[in-house]
Design an enzyme around this catalytic site. Structure first.
Site, PDB file in Angstrom:
ATOM      1  N   HIS A 137      -3.247  -5.303   1.647  1.00 47.67           N
ATOM      2  CA  HIS A 137      -2.555  -5.580   2.917  1.00 47.67           C
ATOM      3  C   HIS A 137      -2.562  -7.070   3.248  1.00 47.67           C
ATOM      4  O   HIS A 137      -3.417  -7.515   4.030  1.00 47.67           O
ATOM      5  CB  HIS A 137      -3.255  -4.828   4.055  1.00 47.67           C
ATOM      6  CG  HIS A 137      -3.044  -3.352   4.019  1.00 47.67           C
ATOM      7  ND1 HIS A 137      -2.053  -2.719   4.738  1.00 47.67           N
ATOM      8  CD2 HIS A 137      -3.692  -2.387   3.349  1.00 47.67           C
ATOM      9  CE1 HIS A 137      -2.099  -1.422   4.518  1.00 47.67           C
ATOM     10  NE2 HIS A 137      -3.093  -1.190   3.681  1.00 47.67           N
ATOM     11  N   GLU A 184      -0.808  -8.602   5.267  1.00 46.25           N
ATOM     12  CA  GLU A 184      -0.517  -8.836   6.698  1.00 46.25           C
ATOM     13  C   GLU A 184      -1.799  -8.818   7.536  1.00 46.25           C
ATOM     14  O   GLU A 184      -1.775  -9.169   8.707  1.00 46.25           O
ATOM     15  CB  GLU A 184       0.501  -7.793   7.206  1.00 46.25           C
ATOM     16  CG  GLU A 184      -0.026  -6.400   7.492  1.00 46.25           C
ATOM     17  CD  GLU A 184      -0.308  -5.562   6.233  1.00 46.25           C
ATOM     18  OE1 GLU A 184      -0.178  -6.095   5.109  1.00 46.25           O
ATOM     19  OE2 GLU A 184      -0.687  -4.383   6.393  1.00 46.25           O
ATOM     20  N   CYS A 195       0.828  -1.217   0.000  1.00 51.33           N
ATOM     21  CA  CYS A 195       0.000   0.000   0.000  1.00 51.33           C
ATOM     22  C   CYS A 195       0.865   1.272   0.000  1.00 51.33           C
ATOM     23  O   CYS A 195       1.482   1.571  -1.009  1.00 51.33           O
ATOM     24  CB  CYS A 195      -0.991  -0.065   1.146  1.00 51.33           C
ATOM     25  SG  CYS A 195      -2.435   0.934   0.824  1.00 51.33           S
TER      26      CYS A 195
END
Ligand code: GLN
Length: 202
Positions: free
Chosen positions: A170, A172, A77
């Site tokens: 994202h 994660e 991002c």
């Protein structure tokens, strides 16, 4: 192997947790000298303009530039924005480490955050990846040195040039470790190449 995570701002802790689940040693990077301990580096999400400001303030800007020339780096991002060669809207300096043109905050206010399937063109497990997009950038142009590794519909959302990996979403924030694992493989490949070179076999 040790992978650094830039920890100036943003959601670096989630990346740290993902790497730990893959049994990789991590270091939270806040100072230039710490880059010496890293075989690869993650630039997390956050706010790209703030990132650039903090990178300059901590004197990490130039060291990060040369790190990107030498070792694998993964940006998510805002991290992707900072790695890009060109940003079309809003002025933000970039490291220019991967040849893509991006637009910041490209999905407008109604769609600031959303979840969408990402189709992967890498890895053995090609099931769709749950992409979490938060005030995400859009990749408008992909240079000839850049390969698309994941798409959302027709749009590239995961790209690489072999050394740099970058995602507009994202990974994660989900439990799926496939993309972090891909990056760990890139770092492993880089280390193996360096060792071969040191042995004089290349
Ligand atoms: N909108 C942010 C920017 O332009 C990126 C958002 C994010 O990293 N989740 O830098």
């Amino acid at each position: 192997m040790r992978i650094g995570i830039l920890a100036l701002q943003g959601d670096f802790e989630r990346h740290e947790a993902a790497l730990r689940r893959l049994d990789v040693d991590t270091v939270l990077v806040r100072k230039p000298a710490q880059l010496q301990d890293c075989d690869g580096l993650i630039l997390p999400g956050g706010e790209s303009t703030t990132f650039v400001h903090l990178m300059r303030e901590t004197e990490l800007w130039e060291p990060l530039k040369s790190f990107c020339d030498r070792r694998p780096v993964f940006g998510t991002c805002a991290g992707l924005i900072v790695l890009a060669t060109e940003v079309v809207n809003q002025r933000v300096d970039t490291l220019g480490a991967i040849d893509i043109t991006v637009r910041r905050n490209a999905y407008g206010r109604q769609r600031e955050s959303f979840v969408a399937d990402v189709e992967l063109t890498v890895g053995q497990d090609r099931r769709p990846f749950e992409g979490v997009f938060i005030r995400a950038p859009r990749i408008l142009r992909v240079g000839s040195s850049t390969t698309v590794l994941g798409t959302r519909g027709e749009e590239p959302v995961l790209v690489s040039n072999g050394q740099i990996l970058a995602a507009t979403f994202h990974p994660e924030l989900t439990d799926d470790l496939r993309i972090h694992s891909l990056f760990v493989d890139m770092v492993r490949g880089w280390l193996a190449g360096r060792d071969r070179a040191a042995l004089g076999k290349e």
